[in-house]
Write a protein that holds these residues in place. Structure first.
Motif, PDB file in Angstrom:
ATOM      1  N   PRO A 201       4.501  -4.246  11.557  1.00  0.00           N
ATOM      2  CA  PRO A 201       3.512  -3.149  11.507  1.00  0.00           C
ATOM      3  C   PRO A 201       3.918  -2.024  10.569  1.00  0.00           C
ATOM      4  N   LEU A 202       5.227  -1.770  10.460  1.00  0.00           N
ATOM      5  CA  LEU A 202       5.691  -0.710   9.567  1.00  0.00           C
ATOM      6  C   LEU A 202       5.371  -1.061   8.114  1.00  0.00           C
ATOM      7  N   VAL A 203       5.687  -2.279   7.717  1.00  0.00           N
ATOM      8  CA  VAL A 203       5.372  -2.709   6.355  1.00  0.00           C
ATOM      9  C   VAL A 203       3.865  -2.785   6.152  1.00  0.00           C
ATOM     10  N   GLY A 204       3.133  -3.220   7.192  1.00  0.00           N
ATOM     11  CA  GLY A 204       1.685  -3.283   7.092  1.00  0.00           C
ATOM     12  C   GLY A 204       1.070  -1.916   6.849  1.00  0.00           C
ATOM     13  N   ARG A 205       1.569  -0.880   7.563  1.00  0.00           N
ATOM     14  CA  ARG A 205       1.041   0.473   7.324  1.00  0.00           C
ATOM     15  C   ARG A 205       1.386   0.959   5.930  1.00  0.00           C
ATOM     16  N   ALA A 206       2.592   0.603   5.450  1.00  0.00           N
ATOM     17  CA  ALA A 206       2.971   1.002   4.093  1.00  0.00           C
ATOM     18  C   ALA A 206       2.049   0.341   3.058  1.00  0.00           C
ATOM     19  N   LEU A 207       1.757  -0.952   3.251  1.00  0.00           N
ATOM     20  CA  LEU A 207       0.838  -1.631   2.340  1.00  0.00           C
ATOM     21  C   LEU A 207      -0.565  -1.052   2.447  1.00  0.00           C
ATOM     22  N   GLY A 208      -0.956  -0.645   3.665  1.00  0.00           N
ATOM     23  CA  GLY A 208      -2.266  -0.024   3.827  1.00  0.00           C
ATOM     24  C   GLY A 208      -2.369   1.277   3.042  1.00  0.00           C
ATOM     25  N   LEU A 209      -1.334   2.069   3.067  1.00  0.00           N
ATOM     26  CA  LEU A 209      -1.320   3.298   2.272  1.00  0.00           C
ATOM     27  C   LEU A 209      -1.368   2.982   0.779  1.00  0.00           C
ATOM     28  N   ARG A 215      -3.472   1.891  -5.617  1.00  0.00           N
ATOM     29  CA  ARG A 215      -2.219   1.915  -6.374  1.00  0.00           C
ATOM     30  C   ARG A 215      -1.617   0.525  -6.522  1.00  0.00           C
ATOM     31  N   HIS A 216      -2.035  -0.428  -5.660  1.00  0.00           N
ATOM     32  CA  HIS A 216      -1.502  -1.774  -5.802  1.00  0.00           C
ATOM     33  C   HIS A 216      -2.002  -2.427  -7.092  1.00  0.00           C
ATOM     34  N   GLN A 217      -3.159  -1.978  -7.616  1.00  0.00           N
ATOM     35  CA  GLN A 217      -3.637  -2.511  -8.881  1.00  0.00           C
ATOM     36  C   GLN A 217      -2.711  -2.107 -10.029  1.00  0.00           C
ATOM     37  N   GLU A 218      -2.069  -0.945  -9.909  1.00  0.00           N
ATOM     38  CA  GLU A 218      -1.095  -0.553 -10.925  1.00  0.00           C
ATOM     39  C   GLU A 218       0.097  -1.503 -10.907  1.00  0.00           C
ATOM     40  N   LEU A 219       0.469  -1.944  -9.719  1.00  0.00           N
ATOM     41  CA  LEU A 219       1.544  -2.933  -9.630  1.00  0.00           C
ATOM     42  C   LEU A 219       1.113  -4.248 -10.276  1.00  0.00           C
ATOM     43  N   ALA A 283      -9.954  -8.984  -7.638  1.00  0.00           N
ATOM     44  CA  ALA A 283     -10.577  -8.937  -6.315  1.00  0.00           C
ATOM     45  C   ALA A 283      -9.828  -9.837  -5.336  1.00  0.00           C
ATOM     46  N   ARG A 284      -9.435 -11.061  -5.794  1.00  0.00           N
ATOM     47  CA  ARG A 284      -8.676 -11.949  -4.908  1.00  0.00           C
ATOM     48  C   ARG A 284      -7.308 -11.353  -4.573  1.00  0.00           C
ATOM     49  N   PHE A 285      -6.687 -10.692  -5.582  1.00  0.00           N
ATOM     50  CA  PHE A 285      -5.395 -10.041  -5.321  1.00  0.00           C
ATOM     51  C   PHE A 285      -5.558  -8.908  -4.296  1.00  0.00           C
ATOM     52  N   ASP A 286      -6.647  -8.168  -4.461  1.00  0.00           N
ATOM     53  CA  ASP A 286      -6.915  -7.087  -3.527  1.00  0.00           C
ATOM     54  C   ASP A 286      -7.117  -7.633  -2.117  1.00  0.00           C
ATOM     55  N   GLN A 287      -7.880  -8.695  -1.996  1.00  0.00           N
ATOM     56  CA  GLN A 287      -8.116  -9.297  -0.685  1.00  0.00           C
ATOM     57  C   GLN A 287      -6.826  -9.843  -0.085  1.00  0.00           C
ATOM     58  N   ALA A 288      -5.990 -10.444  -0.941  1.00  0.00           N
ATOM     59  CA  ALA A 288      -4.739 -11.006  -0.436  1.00  0.00           C
ATOM     60  C   ALA A 288      -3.819  -9.912   0.107  1.00  0.00           C
ATOM     61  N   THR A 290      -4.672  -6.811   1.087  1.00  0.00           N
ATOM     62  CA  THR A 290      -5.286  -6.189   2.258  1.00  0.00           C
ATOM     63  C   THR A 290      -5.170  -7.089   3.479  1.00  0.00           C
ATOM     64  N   GLY A 291      -5.435  -8.383   3.296  1.00  0.00           N
ATOM     65  CA  GLY A 291      -5.328  -9.309   4.416  1.00  0.00           C
ATOM     66  C   GLY A 291      -3.904  -9.417   4.934  1.00  0.00           C
ATOM     67  N   PHE A 292      -2.947  -9.453   4.006  1.00  0.00           N
ATOM     68  CA  PHE A 292      -1.556  -9.550   4.435  1.00  0.00           C
ATOM     69  C   PHE A 292      -1.134  -8.292   5.209  1.00  0.00           C
ATOM     70  N   ALA A 293      -1.566  -7.139   4.731  1.00  0.00           N
ATOM     71  CA  ALA A 293      -1.243  -5.905   5.445  1.00  0.00           C
ATOM     72  C   ALA A 293      -1.863  -5.893   6.824  1.00  0.00           C
ATOM     73  N   GLU A 294      -3.103  -6.378   6.933  1.00  0.00           N
ATOM     74  CA  GLU A 294      -3.763  -6.418   8.240  1.00  0.00           C
ATOM     75  C   GLU A 294      -3.054  -7.388   9.185  1.00  0.00           C
ATOM     76  N   ARG A 295      -2.639  -8.544   8.674  1.00  0.00           N
ATOM     77  CA  ARG A 295      -1.925  -9.502   9.524  1.00  0.00           C
ATOM     78  C   ARG A 295      -0.576  -8.936   9.995  1.00  0.00           C
ATOM     79  N   LEU A 296       0.099  -8.197   9.100  1.00  0.00           N
ATOM     80  CA  LEU A 296       1.370  -7.592   9.503  1.00  0.00           C
ATOM     81  C   LEU A 296       1.170  -6.587  10.635  1.00  0.00           C
TER      82      LEU A 296
END
Length: 449
Positions: A201-209, A215-219, A283-288, A290-296
């Motif tokens: 959950p900690l990593v998931g919240r960090a990915l959510g932020l 900002r993940h698109q910059e990565l 869009a697929r990267f964004d979904q991946a 977001t989905g991974f953060a939600e699963r975490l």
């Protein structure tokens, strides 16, 4: 002196305590100039006593010669009254500290007899008149602690001194602790705290932020640039892999064509994704992500896998070694910093020193913050005063109560006895003048009759 207490000589021009001050709690501590004050006291005693003896000699001479020289009656009256005044004041001053002539006259030796009461009164006096909220608050209000602290820290030399002193204190404390105990405590603390925290959950919240602001698109952009650079720099490797994977019967020209197509496709795709913010791969990267953060955050299976990975990592010997080495590194850094040269020009200012200087400069430029610091200091000191003023009074009372009566009397007499001898001198002179006045009034009354 009482039985079992250090015996002291309190009579005569100088008193000596056999037990050294500072080694026995029953002996009041000596002040730095005590010997000088004892010499001054002895000198004033000799002067006061000498004046009394002189009055007695003058009285005797005037008494003998008065029948032949009637005018000596005034001198005789002066000397007679001076002796009475001098003796009375000698008795009063002496009675404060001891029994006059060693006689147990009631209400004499007041200081030794009332020592405990004096200590109790002194404690209450200090508590009520020095440790009151009003007195301490008024003193702190004019101290301008915030401004003084700011000027102190803004000076680089003083900031360095503060930092070095703090480092030296921490280094001294670190030397007292056993390295094995601290390392074991650090390992237990770090590992135990890490085990209590669910990493998923900690990593998931960090990915959510991270995804909230895009900002993940910059990565992804950075990853695309790295991928394009890798393709350009490793064409030879790609050609070799194609040649290795192609069947033996494929001609070399065909392999070259395949290599060109693969490299071109990779470069085109990477450039296309980098240039198009709406590309489907984004869009697929964004979904991946977001989905991974939600699963975490929500999936028990993903959280369990993250916890298993965390436990495997914590159980690795390298993690335990790292946790144990933190103390060694901190201790070594403290030692190097505390033992470094302390001159102004012999070392580059450290981050701690620069930080202290910046704090001081910021505080100097902000009167409102200085006022806040003054308020914090005032409230902290007043809180301590209110909490411990009773203990301070009790400390004074119990300390004085434990002192030896004779030694206490001697120390007090040493401090204030010289001024008290002026009472004897003044009493002798004032008594003589009063005697002359009374004698003159008597002579005038006889003349009127």
């Amino acid at each position: 002196a009482r039985r079992g207490r250090p015996r002291a000589r309190v009579g005569g021009a100088r008193a000596a305590v056999t037990a050294p001050a500072g080694h026995d709690p029953r002996i009041p501590p000596a002040v730095p100039d005590e010997e000088e004050k004892q010499r001054a006291l002895a000198q004033m005693k000799r002067r006061a006593t000498g004046l009394l003896v002189l009055a007695a000699v003058v009285f005797a001479v005037a008494r003998v010669l008065e029948p032949r020289v009637p005018g000596l009656g005034y001198l005789r009256a002066f000397a007679e009254a001076a002796m009475v005044g001098g003796l009375a004041d000698w008795f009063a001053v002496t009675a404060l500290f001891r029994h006059p002539l060693g006689l147990p006259i009631p209400h004499t030796a007041i200081v030794p007899a009332r020592k405990d009461r004096i200590g109790r009164s002194l404690g209450r006096f200090v508590q009520q008149n020095f440790l009151s909220r009003e007195v301490v608050g008024a003193k702190l209000a004019g101290a301008r602690v915030g401004e003084r602290l700011a000027r102190f820290l803004a000076d680089p030399a003083r900031a360095r001194l503060v930092a070095r002193q703090v480092a030296a204190g921490l280094h001294g404390a670190a030397e007292v602790l056993r390295d094995e105990d601290v390392r074991a405590f650090g390992e237990r603390t770090l590992v135990a705290r890490a085990r209590r925290v669910q990493v998923g959950p900690l990593v998931g919240r960090a990915l959510g932020l991270l995804t909230a602001g895009g900002r993940h698109q910059e990565l992804l952009d950075e990853a695309l640039r790295l991928a394009a650079r890798a393709v350009a720099e490793h064409e030879t490797f790609i050609r070799a892999r194609i040649a290795a994977e192609a069947p033996w019967w494929v001609p070399g020209a065909v392999e070259d064509k395949i290599h060109e197509k693969v490299v071109a496709a990779l470069e085109h795709t990477l450039a296309e994704v980098s240039a198009d913010p709406e590309h489907p791969l984004r869009a697929r990267f964004d979904q991946a992500v977001t989905g991974f953060a939600e699963r975490l955050r929500t999936s028990p299976e993903t959280i369990a896998r993250a916890e298993a990975l965390k436990e495997e990592l914590l159980a690795h010997p390298a993690v335990r070694d790292y946790a144990g080495s933190l103390w060694t590194d901190v201790k070594a850094r403290l030692a190097r910093y505390a033992e470094a040269p302390t001159g102004e020009d012999d070392a580059t200012p450290t981050a701690v020193e620069r930080g202290l200087v910046r704090v001081g400069e910021a505080l100097l430029d902000d009167p409102a913050l200085q006022a806040k610091v003054d308020g914090w200091v005032r409230e902290a000191v007043l809180f301590a005063v209110e909490q411990y003023r009773d203990e301070a009074a009790q400390l004074i009372e119990t300390t004085v109560s434990a002192w030896d009566p004779a030694a206490t009397s001697q120390r007090i007499e040493t401090q204030i006895g010289r001024d008290l001898q002026f009472i004897r001198i003044n009493g002798t002179l004032v008594g003589g003048l009063v005697g002359v006045l009374l004698y003159a009034l008597g002579q005038l009354a006889d003349a009127v009759r």
